[in-house]
Structures are given as C-alpha cells and as structure tokens.
Enzyme design. Structure first.
Site, PDB file in Angstrom:
ATOM      1  N   GLU A   1       7.255   5.583  -3.156  1.00  0.00           N
ATOM      2  CA  GLU A   1       7.183   5.655  -1.686  1.00  0.00           C
ATOM      3  C   GLU A   1       6.136   6.672  -1.218  1.00  0.00           C
ATOM      4  OE1 GLU A   1      10.603   4.893   0.608  1.00  0.00           O
ATOM      5  OE2 GLU A   1      11.624   3.856  -1.026  1.00  0.00           O
TER       6      GLU A   1
ATOM      7  N   THR B   1      11.449  -2.137  -7.074  1.00  0.00           N
ATOM      8  CA  THR B   1      12.846  -1.690  -7.197  1.00  0.00           C
ATOM      9  C   THR B   1      13.780  -2.820  -6.763  1.00  0.00           C
ATOM     10  OG1 THR B   1      12.167   0.562  -6.718  1.00  0.00           O
ATOM     11  CG2 THR B   1      14.511   0.073  -6.435  1.00  0.00           C
TER      12      THR B   1
ATOM     13  N   THR C   1       3.000   9.051  -3.390  1.00  0.00           N
ATOM     14  CA  THR C   1       2.999  10.226  -4.285  1.00  0.00           C
ATOM     15  C   THR C   1       2.985  11.506  -3.446  1.00  0.00           C
ATOM     16  OG1 THR C   1       0.591  10.286  -4.270  1.00  0.00           O
ATOM     17  CG2 THR C   1       1.626   8.990  -6.044  1.00  0.00           C
TER      18      THR C   1
ATOM     19  N   GLU D   1       0.758  13.625  -3.477  1.00  0.00           N
ATOM     20  CA  GLU D   1      -0.609  13.780  -2.954  1.00  0.00           C
ATOM     21  C   GLU D   1      -0.773  12.967  -1.665  1.00  0.00           C
ATOM     22  OE1 GLU D   1       0.208  13.177  -6.184  1.00  0.00           O
ATOM     23  OE2 GLU D   1      -0.161  15.270  -6.742  1.00  0.00           O
TER      24      GLU D   1
ATOM     25  N   SER E   1       3.483  -2.723  -3.764  1.00  0.00           N
ATOM     26  CA  SER E   1       2.615  -2.303  -4.883  1.00  0.00           C
ATOM     27  C   SER E   1       2.196  -3.481  -5.743  1.00  0.00           C
ATOM     28  CB  SER E   1       3.341  -1.286  -5.770  1.00  0.00           C
ATOM     29  OG  SER E   1       3.713  -0.173  -5.009  1.00  0.00           O
TER      30      SER E   1
HETATM   31  N1  CAA Z   1       3.277   3.894  10.875  1.00  0.00           N
HETATM   32  C1  CAA Z   1       2.701   2.815  11.466  1.00  0.00           C
HETATM   33  N2  CAA Z   1       1.366   2.590  11.447  1.00  0.00           N
HETATM   34  C2  CAA Z   1       0.607   3.505  10.800  1.00  0.00           C
HETATM   35  C3  CAA Z   1       1.152   4.650  10.171  1.00  0.00           C
HETATM   36  C4  CAA Z   1       2.552   4.831  10.230  1.00  0.00           C
HETATM   37  N3  CAA Z   1       3.127   5.899   9.655  1.00  0.00           N
HETATM   38  N4  CAA Z   1       0.143   5.361   9.626  1.00  0.00           N
HETATM   39  C5  CAA Z   1      -0.990   4.696   9.905  1.00  0.00           C
HETATM   40  N5  CAA Z   1      -0.707   3.572  10.614  1.00  0.00           N
HETATM   41  C6  CAA Z   1      -1.630   2.559  11.107  1.00  0.00           C
HETATM   42  C7  CAA Z   1      -2.914   3.172  11.677  1.00  0.00           C
HETATM   43  O1  CAA Z   1      -2.790   3.464  13.050  1.00  0.00           O
HETATM   44  C8  CAA Z   1      -3.911   2.071  11.415  1.00  0.00           C
HETATM   45  O2  CAA Z   1      -3.759   1.031  12.357  1.00  0.00           O
HETATM   46  P1  CAA Z   1      -4.893   0.737  13.498  1.00  0.00           P
HETATM   47  O3  CAA Z   1      -6.201   0.618  12.779  1.00  0.00           O
HETATM   48  O4  CAA Z   1      -4.435  -0.527  14.119  1.00  0.00           O
HETATM   49  O5  CAA Z   1      -4.852   1.928  14.400  1.00  0.00           O
HETATM   50  C9  CAA Z   1      -3.441   1.466  10.104  1.00  0.00           C
HETATM   51  O6  CAA Z   1      -2.066   1.787   9.977  1.00  0.00           O
HETATM   52  C10 CAA Z   1      -4.190   2.001   8.898  1.00  0.00           C
HETATM   53  O7  CAA Z   1      -4.057   3.407   8.890  1.00  0.00           O
HETATM   54  P2  CAA Z   1      -4.965   4.325   7.950  1.00  0.00           P
HETATM   55  O8  CAA Z   1      -6.405   4.047   8.207  1.00  0.00           O
HETATM   56  O9  CAA Z   1      -4.471   5.723   8.101  1.00  0.00           O
HETATM   57  O10 CAA Z   1      -4.595   3.746   6.507  1.00  0.00           O
HETATM   58  P3  CAA Z   1      -5.111   4.119   5.067  1.00  0.00           P
HETATM   59  O11 CAA Z   1      -5.616   2.915   4.413  1.00  0.00           O
HETATM   60  O12 CAA Z   1      -6.008   5.334   5.145  1.00  0.00           O
HETATM   61  O13 CAA Z   1      -3.743   4.459   4.294  1.00  0.00           O
HETATM   62  C11 CAA Z   1      -1.998   5.881   3.505  1.00  0.00           C
HETATM   63  C12 CAA Z   1      -2.870   5.428   4.683  1.00  0.00           C
HETATM   64  C13 CAA Z   1      -1.150   7.006   4.088  1.00  0.00           C
HETATM   65  C14 CAA Z   1      -2.795   6.381   2.339  1.00  0.00           C
HETATM   66  C15 CAA Z   1      -1.088   4.689   3.101  1.00  0.00           C
HETATM   67  O14 CAA Z   1      -1.852   3.681   2.464  1.00  0.00           O
HETATM   68  C16 CAA Z   1       0.041   5.098   2.193  1.00  0.00           C
HETATM   69  O15 CAA Z   1       1.058   5.589   2.681  1.00  0.00           O
HETATM   70  N6  CAA Z   1      -0.103   4.878   0.853  1.00  0.00           N
HETATM   71  C17 CAA Z   1       0.991   5.047  -0.070  1.00  0.00           C
HETATM   72  C18 CAA Z   1       1.662   3.744  -0.309  1.00  0.00           C
HETATM   73  C19 CAA Z   1       3.085   3.881  -0.687  1.00  0.00           C
HETATM   74  O16 CAA Z   1       3.818   4.726  -0.195  1.00  0.00           O
HETATM   75  N7  CAA Z   1       3.541   3.003  -1.552  1.00  0.00           N
HETATM   76  C20 CAA Z   1       4.897   2.969  -1.914  1.00  0.00           C
HETATM   77  C21 CAA Z   1       5.216   1.673  -2.551  1.00  0.00           C
HETATM   78  S1  CAA Z   1       6.831   1.108  -2.163  1.00  0.00           S
HETATM   79  C22 CAA Z   1       7.902   1.912  -3.164  1.00  0.00           C
HETATM   80  O17 CAA Z   1       7.594   2.821  -3.860  1.00  0.00           O
HETATM   81  C23 CAA Z   1       9.283   1.435  -2.957  1.00  0.00           C
HETATM   82  C24 CAA Z   1      10.217   1.547  -4.082  1.00  0.00           C
HETATM   83  O18 CAA Z   1      10.376   0.620  -4.812  1.00  0.00           O
HETATM   84  C25 CAA Z   1      11.091   2.718  -4.202  1.00  0.00           C
END
Ligand code: CAA
Length: 379
Positions: A363, A158, A365, A367, A126
């Site tokens: 990790e 974190t 939202t 949504e 992030s």
């Molecule tokens: N595993 C591996 N690869 C994946 C995947 C998965 N689960 N999901 C998608 N991919 C791959 C796709 O195949 C694609 O690759 P290719 O183009 O090579 O095929 C690539 O990743 C991009 O995929 P998308 O087009 O689906 O990606 P997107 O930009 O639309 O984003 C999203 C998808 C689900 C919105 C993602 O950005 C997401 O999960 N966002 C939330 C972020 C998040 O969880 N942040 C947490 C911060 S860390 C934290 O909170 C830790 C803490 O301190 C507690």
C-alpha cells in the site's frame, strides 16, 4: 480534542480481542508455518461484521467510524497480522471504494455481500513491472460494444486465490497516462480470468498473495466503477484509506511484540533477577511504548480527519510511515529482549518481526509515503 473511546468503540475492541485471543491465537503459528489461509476464521469475521465495519447498514455493514476500524485491525494484528491484512483489504480497498465510487446497482450486487461477509474481495493494482509508479499499467482494457475486454497480468494480490470479487485497474489508453486508467469489477468465475502463482512469503504467510491472469476477459460495461477517466484517482483515494488500515496493522504488530517483551522481561531471570530490573531492558521497553503511543495518535488524527470530511492524504501517509517503522522497531527489540528464545519459533516474536516488514512495503512503500508527505509540505 477528546482522547477517550466511545462506548461503541470499547465494545468493539473487546469483541475483537476475544475473537483474536480465543480463536485466531490457537492456530496462528501453525497457519504461518503451513502458509494456510484462515478460511474458517474469515467466515467468522464476516459473521461478526468485521469485513464491512464502516459500510452503511443499508448495504450490509456496521456503519462504524474510522477509529473503530483502526481498533479492529489493530486488535486482529496484535495476535495475527495475516488476519489483519485480509480484513483491511476487504474493508478499505474493496468496500470503501465501492461505497464511495460504485453505482447503486454495483452496491446492491457486490457491496452488500462483501460488507456482510458472504463474499471476499481483492484489489488489483500492482503488476510485474508496475509497483510504486502505479499509473504505468500494462494491463489493457478495450471497450467492445457493451463489454470491456481485459488482457494482462496482476501480481502480489492479497486475498487473490480466495476472493469472489476483484477490483481491477487497467489502461484503455497508455498515451493518456493516469487519465487512461479504468477501474472495473471482475467476478471470480469470469471466462478469461485465471488465478496465477501463489507466492511464498517472508511474513504474513497465512494471508494469501498471488498473481492473476487476464486473457480476453470480458466484463459488462456496467462493471466500470466511477467515471472512466477517474480510475487512477479512485485507486489513490482508496489507498489513502487503506493506509490507515495498514498503519493499524503495523500498530497491532508493535503492540503484540511489546506485550510479549514485557511479559518475558518480567519472567526471565539472569544474574539472579528478572531482566526487567535492568535499565538496558527498561530503556528498550520505554522506547517501544513511546513509539506505539505516537503511532496511535497519528492514526487517530488521520481517522478523525477522514470522518470529518477533511483531506487526510498526508495524514494517512504519516501514520503508515511511522507505524511501519514502529512495527519494525518493536518487533526487533522484542526479539532482542527474548535473546536466543526470540530467534526460534517457540515464541511469537520472530513471527512479529517477519510480519512487520511488509508494512514498510505494501500500500505504498515507506519511500512513497515520504514522497506524498514531501510533495504536500512543498505545495
Ligand atoms: N486521492 C485522489 N487523487 C489523487 C491523490 C489522492 N490521494 N493523489 C493524487 N491524485 C490525483 C492527482 O490530482 C492527479 O489527478 P489530476 O491530474 O486529474 O489532477 C492524479 O491523481 C495523478 O497524481 P500524481 O501526478 O501525483 O501521480 P503520480 O503518478 O506522481 O503518483 C504516487 C503518485 C503517490 C507515487 C502514487 O502512484 C502511489 O501512491 N504509488 C504507490 C502505489 C501503491 O500504493 N501501491 C499499492 C498496491 S496495492 C496493495 O499493496 C494492496 C495490498 O494487497 C495490501
């Protein structure tokens, strides 16, 4: 389908419960009040093997399965959700990623001390303007000879002020979108790397959350994790596992709140009898119980699929979404059952309510979990 725990899982649960009740419980409220990181408890968790529970023994871990991991995080969070997230991040977002994608050299140098509790890790994705849209990173990484040079800032990290090893995501080519994202390891004392502002939070106040600054921070190219163009996929793959951890944290908060509500309802008398005798209270407890059991099954399904080598992305998204809603529901109802006593700090339920909220945010939202589920059902 076998719904029973193995002997090893039951022994682990007992060990974690004893640690949580005998050690974490003593000062959980005070640490929350003082926003104090549980340094001594984290050291003990490392000694007990709680920080690398699934890492293979050859790399210093416990070699246990994902249901055991879920039990660990649930039991910690049932007493202290801050301890839960500290362990979850080190186990899932740091150790799991290094074991799955790291080189042998990286495993020996970083994974072994992280899994055996000698070092603590943080996961740095992030940024101030990059949250849900996680590939739109502004932090840059440029290769210069045998080094990568990192510039930019991370936030909401974190374990940020306490970690020794940071898994950092940055972009080498913004025009390449997610394919420009790289994943590198940064050590705490690297010149050009600085710990930024520590956040003051609503909940999980005894865990540590801060920003990080990179100003011409240089790391050797050997610190790149996985293939260069796979950085973003590494982040999402690691988050799939992390979401089982946060779902388990939410489950632990829900269970802690539920147990507090049951015991208060049996003790508290109004209108000449314990309030547990009233149907209004029984219905609240029944709904809490139902959601807790459903959450547990969703988590274990995701965990079992992961261990069987099956895709578990949608399953961990479902588990986290439902678990977070359950944590909020149970903590809210626990406060309601406590009445005025639930709103003050003499009882733990107000802390559970504050702690529950973050499980709907980090990790991914709620949504974003719906987006993952929605895309999957439509594919
Ligand atoms: N595993 C591996 N690869 C994946 C995947 C998965 N689960 N999901 C998608 N991919 C791959 C796709 O195949 C694609 O690759 P290719 O183009 O090579 O095929 C690539 O990743 C991009 O995929 P998308 O087009 O689906 O990606 P997107 O930009 O639309 O984003 C999203 C998808 C689900 C919105 C993602 O950005 C997401 O999960 N966002 C939330 C972020 C998040 O969880 N942040 C947490 C911060 S860390 C934290 O909170 C830790 C803490 O301190 C507690």
């Amino acid at each position: 389908m076998d719904f029973s725990y193995t002997e090893e899982q039951m022994m682990l649960r007992q060990t974690v419960r004893e640690f949580a009740e005998n050690e974490l419980a003593k000062d959980a409220a005070e640490r929350d009040e003082q926003e104090r990181f549980p340094k001594e408890h984290v050291q003990k968790m490392g000694e007990l093997g709680f920080l690398g529970i699934q890492v293979q023994p050859e790399y210093g871990g416990g070699g246990m399965d994902t249901i055991a991991y879920s039990l660990l995080i649930e039991e910690l969070s049932r007493v202290d959700a801050s301890a839960g997230v500290i362990a979850s991040v080190n186990n899932s977002l740091v150790c799991y990623g290094l074991e799955k994608f790291g080189s042998e050299e990286q495993k020996q140098k970083y994974l072994v001390p992280l899994a055996s509790g000698k070092k603590l890790g943080a996961f740095c994705l992030s940024e101030p303007s990059t949250g849900s849209d996680a590939s739109s990173l502004q932090t840059t990484i440029v290769r210069e000879g045998d080094e990568y040079v990192i510039n930019g800032a991370k936030n909401f990290i974190t374990n940020g002020t306490q970690a020794d090893v940071y898994i950092v995501f940055a972009t080498e080519d913004k025009s390449a979108g997610h394919k420009g994202v790289r994943c590198v390891i940064v050590e705490r004392d690297t010149p050009g790397f600085e710990i930024g502002k520590k956040e003051k939070k609503l909940g999980i106040r005894s865990s540590d959350t801060c920003s990080l600054l990179f100003d011409d921070c240089r790391v050797p190219v050997s610190n790149l994790v996985g293939e260069p163009q796979h950085g973003f996929r590494i982040a999402l793959s690691v988050l799939d596992k992390g979401r089982i951890g946060i779902a388990s944290q939410a489950l632990g908060i829900a269970v802690g709140a539920f147990e507090a509500a049951v015991s208060y309802a049996k003790e508290r008398e109004q209108f000449g009898r314990p309030i547990a005798k009233f149907q209004a209270i029984q219905f609240m407890l029944a709904e809490m119980d139902l959601r807790i059991q459903a959450t547990r099954l969703l988590i274990y399904e995701a965990a079992s699929r992961k261990d069987a080598g099956l895709d578990f992305s949608i399953h961990s998204a479902r588990a986290k979404l439902h678990a977070a809603e359950t944590a909020m529901f149970c903590a809210d109802k626990a406060v309601q059952i406590h009445g005025g006593y639930g709103y003050i700090k003499d009882y733990p339920v107000e802390r559970f309510l504050r702690d529950a909220k973050i499980t709907e945010i980090y990790e991914g939202t709620s949504e974003i979990q719906k987006l993952v589920i929605g895309r999957s059902v439509l594919s």
